[in-house]
Design an enzyme around this catalytic site. Sequence first.
Site, PDB file in Angstrom:
ATOM      1  N   GLY A  12       0.787  -1.226   0.000  1.00  0.00           N
ATOM      2  CA  GLY A  12       0.000   0.000   0.000  1.00  0.00           C
ATOM      3  C   GLY A  12       0.820   1.277   0.000  1.00  0.00           C
ATOM      4  N   ASN A  14       1.827   3.046  -2.544  1.00  0.00           N
ATOM      5  CA  ASN A  14       1.238   4.024  -3.470  1.00  0.00           C
ATOM      6  C   ASN A  14      -0.022   4.645  -2.880  1.00  0.00           C
ATOM      7  OD1 ASN A  14       2.610   4.303  -6.211  1.00  0.00           O
ATOM      8  ND2 ASN A  14       2.673   2.085  -5.894  1.00  0.00           N
ATOM      9  N   MET A  94      -3.666  -6.854  -7.012  1.00  0.00           N
ATOM     10  CA  MET A  94      -3.114  -7.902  -7.860  1.00  0.00           C
ATOM     11  C   MET A  94      -4.199  -8.893  -8.297  1.00  0.00           C
ATOM     12  SD  MET A  94      -0.187  -6.621  -8.012  1.00  0.00           S
ATOM     13  CE  MET A  94       0.978  -7.773  -8.729  1.00  0.00           C
ATOM     14  N   ILE A  96      -6.786  -9.764 -11.798  1.00  0.00           N
ATOM     15  CA  ILE A  96      -7.277  -9.449 -13.134  1.00  0.00           C
ATOM     16  C   ILE A  96      -8.772  -9.177 -13.003  1.00  0.00           C
ATOM     17  CG2 ILE A  96      -7.745 -10.421 -15.416  1.00  0.00           C
ATOM     18  CD1 ILE A  96      -5.067 -11.917 -15.155  1.00  0.00           C
ATOM     19  N   LEU A  97      -9.229  -8.100 -13.606  1.00  0.00           N
ATOM     20  CA  LEU A  97     -10.624  -7.689 -13.443  1.00  0.00           C
ATOM     21  C   LEU A  97     -11.454  -8.123 -14.646  1.00  0.00           C
ATOM     22  CD1 LEU A  97      -9.709  -4.181 -12.064  1.00  0.00           C
ATOM     23  CD2 LEU A  97     -10.789  -6.041 -10.764  1.00  0.00           C
ATOM     24  N   HIS A 113       1.263   0.631 -13.166  1.00  0.00           N
ATOM     25  CA  HIS A 113       1.942  -0.608 -13.558  1.00  0.00           C
ATOM     26  C   HIS A 113       3.451  -0.348 -13.571  1.00  0.00           C
ATOM     27  CE1 HIS A 113       2.329  -4.534 -15.433  1.00  0.00           C
ATOM     28  NE2 HIS A 113       3.231  -3.992 -16.233  1.00  0.00           N
ATOM     29  N   LEU A 148      -5.699  -6.261 -20.544  1.00  0.00           N
ATOM     30  CA  LEU A 148      -4.831  -6.171 -19.359  1.00  0.00           C
ATOM     31  C   LEU A 148      -3.649  -5.222 -19.578  1.00  0.00           C
ATOM     32  CD1 LEU A 148      -4.230  -7.406 -16.497  1.00  0.00           C
ATOM     33  CD2 LEU A 148      -2.682  -8.972 -17.699  1.00  0.00           C
ATOM     34  N   THR A 176       9.988   4.590  -6.077  1.00  0.00           N
ATOM     35  CA  THR A 176      10.169   5.988  -5.661  1.00  0.00           C
ATOM     36  C   THR A 176       9.477   6.928  -6.654  1.00  0.00           C
ATOM     37  OG1 THR A 176      12.288   5.378  -4.724  1.00  0.00           O
ATOM     38  CG2 THR A 176      11.936   7.705  -5.087  1.00  0.00           C
ATOM     39  N   GLN A 177       9.595   6.595  -7.930  1.00  0.00           N
ATOM     40  CA  GLN A 177       8.944   7.427  -8.951  1.00  0.00           C
ATOM     41  C   GLN A 177       7.429   7.233  -8.959  1.00  0.00           C
ATOM     42  OE1 GLN A 177      10.503   9.862 -10.599  1.00  0.00           O
ATOM     43  NE2 GLN A 177      12.151   9.211  -9.237  1.00  0.00           N
TER      44      GLN A 177
HETATM   45  C1  GAR Z   1       3.767  -1.271  -7.300  1.00  0.00           C
HETATM   46  O1  GAR Z   1       5.076  -1.354  -7.786  1.00  0.00           O
HETATM   47  C2  GAR Z   1       2.782  -1.316  -8.445  1.00  0.00           C
HETATM   48  O2  GAR Z   1       3.238  -0.647  -9.587  1.00  0.00           O
HETATM   49  C3  GAR Z   1       2.684  -2.785  -8.682  1.00  0.00           C
HETATM   50  O3  GAR Z   1       2.685  -3.380  -7.414  1.00  0.00           O
HETATM   51  C4  GAR Z   1       3.407  -2.539  -6.510  1.00  0.00           C
HETATM   52  C5  GAR Z   1       2.504  -2.251  -5.344  1.00  0.00           C
HETATM   53  O4  GAR Z   1       3.204  -1.584  -4.316  1.00  0.00           O
HETATM   54  N1  GAR Z   1       1.507  -3.117  -9.428  1.00  0.00           N
HETATM   55  C6  GAR Z   1       1.413  -4.145 -10.255  1.00  0.00           C
HETATM   56  O5  GAR Z   1       2.316  -4.931 -10.464  1.00  0.00           O
HETATM   57  C7  GAR Z   1       0.072  -4.277 -10.951  1.00  0.00           C
HETATM   58  N2  GAR Z   1       0.103  -5.337 -11.908  1.00  0.00           N
HETATM   59  P1  GAR Z   1       2.413  -0.871  -3.144  1.00  0.00           P
HETATM   60  O6  GAR Z   1       1.370  -1.869  -2.623  1.00  0.00           O
HETATM   61  O7  GAR Z   1       3.459  -0.585  -2.114  1.00  0.00           O
HETATM   62  O8  GAR Z   1       1.758   0.369  -3.703  1.00  0.00           O
END
Ligand code: GAR
Length: 193
Positions: A12, A14, A94, A96-97, A113, A148, A176-177
């Site tokens: 979490g 992000n 994570m 697929i919808l 992504h 997807l 980080t980005q």
């Molecule tokens: C992030 O790197 C996001 O881009 C990736 O999972 C991580 C989640 O981190 N998403 C995917 O791979 C979607 N297919 P977080 O839970 O710390 O935000």
Amino acid sequence: MKNIVILISGGGSNMAAIVKTAQQENWAQRHGARVAAVLSNKADAQGLVLARAQGIATEVLDHKPFESREAFDAALAAAIDRYEPALVVLAGFMRILSSGFVAHYAGRLVNIHPSLLPAFTGLHTHQRAIDAGCRFAGCTVHQVTAELDLGPIVDQAVVPVLPGDTADTLAARVLTQEHVMYPRAVRALLQTL
Ligand code: GAR
């Protein structure tokens, strides 16, 4: 008030970046928007702890007891819709919808992504970028469509792939980005809604 509902499955970070930015920039006053709820398909998602600590409503909907993807997605949509969301934000969700779910949220569903789409859809993006000899990697915020990881691109950020990088070191650099780009993209989208 424009409600944002964030879906997570894990750390979490992000989600936390969006919540923090919304607080720091006072989205409630400036954009009439707030993070109304954080939903997870995993009860042990660390992000739920962070969200609760911020006083944000959280819900867990475990996908495992459901007989089909469609049945889970229908229950998930019902849970989301109770918050009447202007925007549904996938942040490390994570799953697929199903096409029905995606259609229901057409124009108000975004994802982040960890690759420079359309390269490396799916999983293990960082290892695949390293294996392919990429000099650059990055992340993409995109609108979610039935295909997807291939909806219209909202924003991208680029990082170098450095000699000796592992999937973990590259992932950390990309993450980080992500934390800079995703709040910015969500804010920009809110202004169009
Ligand atoms: C992030 O790197 C996001 O881009 C990736 O999972 C991580 C989640 O981190 N998403 C995917 O791979 C979607 N297919 P977080 O839970 O710390 O935000």
